[in-house]
Design an enzyme around this catalytic site. Structure first.
Site, PDB file in Angstrom:
ATOM      1  N   GLY A  71      75.570  27.798  25.624  1.00  0.00           N
ATOM      2  CA  GLY A  71      74.440  28.273  25.224  1.00  0.00           C
ATOM      3  C   GLY A  71      73.656  27.228  24.767  1.00  0.00           C
ATOM      4  O   GLY A  71      72.308  26.987  25.157  1.00  0.00           O
ATOM      5  N   THR A  72      74.189  26.381  23.880  1.00  0.00           N
ATOM      6  CA  THR A  72      73.265  25.248  23.297  1.00  0.00           C
ATOM      7  C   THR A  72      72.965  24.125  24.297  1.00  0.00           C
ATOM      8  O   THR A  72      71.939  23.836  24.242  1.00  0.00           O
ATOM      9  CB  THR A  72      74.213  24.453  22.297  1.00  0.00           C
ATOM     10  OG1 THR A  72      74.711  25.481  21.323  1.00  0.00           O
ATOM     11  CG2 THR A  72      73.575  23.539  21.573  1.00  0.00           C
ATOM     12  N   ASN A 151      70.005  37.189  17.598  1.00  0.00           N
ATOM     13  CA  ASN A 151      71.412  36.994  17.218  1.00  0.00           C
ATOM     14  C   ASN A 151      71.583  37.507  15.898  1.00  0.00           C
ATOM     15  O   ASN A 151      72.621  38.059  15.875  1.00  0.00           O
ATOM     16  CB  ASN A 151      71.913  35.529  17.385  1.00  0.00           C
ATOM     17  CG  ASN A 151      70.971  34.662  16.923  1.00  0.00           C
ATOM     18  OD1 ASN A 151      69.840  34.274  17.221  1.00  0.00           O
ATOM     19  ND2 ASN A 151      71.667  33.855  15.958  1.00  0.00           N
ATOM     20  N   GLN A 179      72.502  36.207  23.523  1.00  0.00           N
ATOM     21  CA  GLN A 179      73.025  37.448  22.948  1.00  0.00           C
ATOM     22  C   GLN A 179      72.635  38.621  23.628  1.00  0.00           C
ATOM     23  O   GLN A 179      73.206  39.739  23.651  1.00  0.00           O
ATOM     24  CB  GLN A 179      72.296  37.458  21.593  1.00  0.00           C
ATOM     25  CG  GLN A 179      72.664  36.947  20.504  1.00  0.00           C
ATOM     26  CD  GLN A 179      74.342  36.998  20.059  1.00  0.00           C
ATOM     27  OE1 GLN A 179      74.904  38.155  20.219  1.00  0.00           O
ATOM     28  NE2 GLN A 179      75.065  36.185  19.440  1.00  0.00           N
ATOM     29  N   HIS A 201      81.210  32.873  25.795  1.00  0.00           N
ATOM     30  CA  HIS A 201      81.909  33.369  24.631  1.00  0.00           C
ATOM     31  C   HIS A 201      81.621  34.437  23.743  1.00  0.00           C
ATOM     32  O   HIS A 201      82.321  35.176  22.963  1.00  0.00           O
ATOM     33  CB  HIS A 201      82.539  32.116  23.518  1.00  0.00           C
ATOM     34  CG  HIS A 201      81.370  31.593  22.653  1.00  0.00           C
ATOM     35  ND1 HIS A 201      81.250  31.975  21.337  1.00  0.00           N
ATOM     36  CD2 HIS A 201      80.221  30.741  22.796  1.00  0.00           C
ATOM     37  CE1 HIS A 201      80.304  31.499  20.833  1.00  0.00           C
ATOM     38  NE2 HIS A 201      79.646  30.942  21.571  1.00  0.00           N
ATOM     39  N   CYS A 325      76.001  29.853  12.671  1.00  0.00           N
ATOM     40  CA  CYS A 325      75.729  28.266  11.946  1.00  0.00           C
ATOM     41  C   CYS A 325      75.368  28.326  10.610  1.00  0.00           C
ATOM     42  O   CYS A 325      75.684  27.266   9.974  1.00  0.00           O
ATOM     43  CB  CYS A 325      74.684  27.850  12.869  1.00  0.00           C
ATOM     44  SG  CYS A 325      74.801  27.885  14.652  1.00  0.00           S
TER      45      CYS A 325
HETATM   46  C1  LIG Z   1      70.861  33.333  20.630  1.00  0.00           C
HETATM   47  C2  LIG Z   1      71.832  32.217  20.859  1.00  0.00           C
HETATM   48  N1  LIG Z   1      71.454  30.964  21.517  1.00  0.00           N
HETATM   49  C3  LIG Z   1      72.285  30.143  21.516  1.00  0.00           C
HETATM   50  C4  LIG Z   1      73.651  30.081  21.049  1.00  0.00           C
HETATM   51  C5  LIG Z   1      74.411  28.894  21.185  1.00  0.00           C
HETATM   52  O1  LIG Z   1      75.630  29.239  22.297  1.00  0.00           O
HETATM   53  P1  LIG Z   1      76.758  28.415  22.146  1.00  0.00           P
HETATM   54  O2  LIG Z   1      77.538  28.942  21.051  1.00  0.00           O
HETATM   55  O3  LIG Z   1      77.545  28.820  23.534  1.00  0.00           O
HETATM   56  O4  LIG Z   1      76.578  27.019  22.163  1.00  0.00           O
HETATM   57  C6  LIG Z   1      74.013  31.213  20.367  1.00  0.00           C
HETATM   58  C7  LIG Z   1      75.352  31.242  19.746  1.00  0.00           C
HETATM   59  O5  LIG Z   1      75.359  31.848  18.733  1.00  0.00           O
HETATM   60  C8  LIG Z   1      73.163  32.418  20.145  1.00  0.00           C
HETATM   61  O6  LIG Z   1      73.398  33.317  19.484  1.00  0.00           O
END
Ligand SMILES: Cc1ncc(COP(=O)(O)O)c(C=O)c1O
Length: 386
Positions: A71-72, A151, A179, A201, A325
């Site tokens: 996601g990042t 999230n 999410q 994940h 985080c």
């Molecule tokens: C809303 C949201 N965006 C982005 C991410 C980041 O995703 P990833 O852990 O796959 O990099 C998360 C993960 O906690 C998330 O909850």
């Protein structure tokens, strides 16, 4: 002691069928999908098939999906990739104060590179006002990036209405649906978005794989440089096994959305009914109706959240103080600060329970009971001390 995992919004266990689907791509079909020999071609076919499966579940064509490392990276690809490609049309971006750091920090990076970013406020339920989006729009706005569902507090944004406001404006619309995916139906052909991020994940798929949906015709500047994978949009040898696992996870998640929505509602009710019956003082954070069903964020007045989490952990219950985080450091959540203001007591005493694969009614009842007992114990202590 049975371990009870109620932190599925942080990450989730792999579904057994996902593991099964992935294994051959580590053991026998381990080829590089760019190789022309048989084993490479088989790996390529597996990616193609997985992409088609996910595309179908998202209501789009496979050409519109770019696999990323999660996601990042999908958020970064959308925000940096779009802004840098289109900066000649303007340097203004709109986002909100409650985005995931993958979005917020990407926007901050753009500020360092001379872009102007508006961080919209939210109300006490965690919702952005459509009117605020309208007022923030400028002629030089090139991108609006607002998350689908939060999230930490589960609030869902008015994506359709914001899309209406953006009609006829040059700004592209990106949404972080990491999410929301798997708990709310996402059909990009019906959503007014140009880009959408998801991550495996969170839906019982493997870590380190995600994707960005990019509407046909939307141009992005690559963030990574190297090989010509992903039709030159994302360089690097594809994570074949993870992509196959992602597709399997997506299939299972999307096909079971309705039954899981019902189950998670039942879980939420168990928590709330138990705490009410036990006369615990609590308030639920986030929007009452416009919400993701698998997350319950709750503040217990006067309770030290670190102590609550540690006590729960001692009884075998894994919950979270907010986003993964900031958990560990237990910094005040930027989401709750945006909703309530810095000084509000609810920020110090907020805990997040999030449901998923393996959770049962019995487990959630135990979570509800244990939480009530610990809160009473800790609450009494804090009143005693003060
Ligand atoms: C809303 C949201 N965006 C982005 C991410 C980041 O995703 P990833 O852990 O796959 O990099 C998360 C993960 O906690 C998330 O909850």
């Amino acid at each position: 002691m049975e371990m009870i995992y109620v932190d599925h919004a942080a990450t989730s266990p792999l579904h057994p069928e996902v593991i099964e689907a992935m294994l051959p791509y580590y053991q026998t079909v381990f080829g590089n999908p760019s190789s022309i020999h048989q084993i490479g071609r088989q790996a390529r076919q597996a990616i193609d098939q997985a992409r088609r499966t996910i595309a179908k579940k998202l209501g789009t064509s496979d050409q519109n999906l770019v696999f990323t490392s999660g996601g990042t990276e999908a958020d970064n690809m959308a925000i940096l990739g779009y802004a840098l490609e289109h900066e000649l049309n303007g340097k203004h971006i709109i986002t909100s104060q409650i985005e995931h750091h993958a979005v917020l920090h990407a926007c901050e990076e753009l500020e360092k590179r001379g872009f102007d970013v508006t961080y919209l406020p939210v109300d006490e339920t965690g919702r952005v006002s459509v009117n605020d989006v309208q007022e923030a729009l400028r002629d030089d706005t090139i991108l609006v990036t607002l998350m689908f569902g939060n999230n930490e507090v589960a609030t869902v944004q008015p994506i359709k209405e914001i899309g209406d406001v953006l009609k006829g404006h040059q700004a592209a619309f990106h949404t972080d649906a990491v999410q929301a995916c798997g708990v709310i139906e996402l059909n990009v052909s019906e959503l007014p978005v140009d880009m959408l991020s998801i991550s495996a994940h969170k839906i019982n798929g493997p870590k380190g794989i995600g994707l960005l949906y990019v509407r046909n015709g939307v141009k992005l500047r690559p963030v990574l440089f190297g090989g010509e994978q992903e039709r030159k949009r994302r360089a690097g040898t594809e994570n074949v096994a993870a992509i196959v696992g992602f597709a399997k996870a997506m299939e299972i998640a999307v096909d079971s959305i309705e039954e899981r929505q019902e189950l998670y509602q039942q879980f939420s009710k168990i928590l709330i009914d138990t705490w009410t019956k036990e006369e615990v003082i609590f308030s639920i954070n986030g929007h009452q109706h416009e919400r993701l069903p698998h997350v319950v964020n709750v503040s217990f007045r006067g309770v030290n959240i670190e102590s609550l989490l540690m006590n729960l952990d001692l009884t075998g219950i894994a919950a979270s103080s907010g986003s993964a985080c900031t958990a560990g450091s237990i910094e005040p959540s930027h989401v709750l600060v945006a909703m309530f203001g810095k000084a509000d007591e609810r920020i110090q005493s907020a805990i997040r329970f999030s449901f998923g694969l393996g959770n049962t009614v019995e487990q959630i009842q135990r979570v509800a009971n244990e939480t009530a007992q610990i809160v009473k114990r800790l609450g009494q202590q804090s009143e005693f001390i003060s």
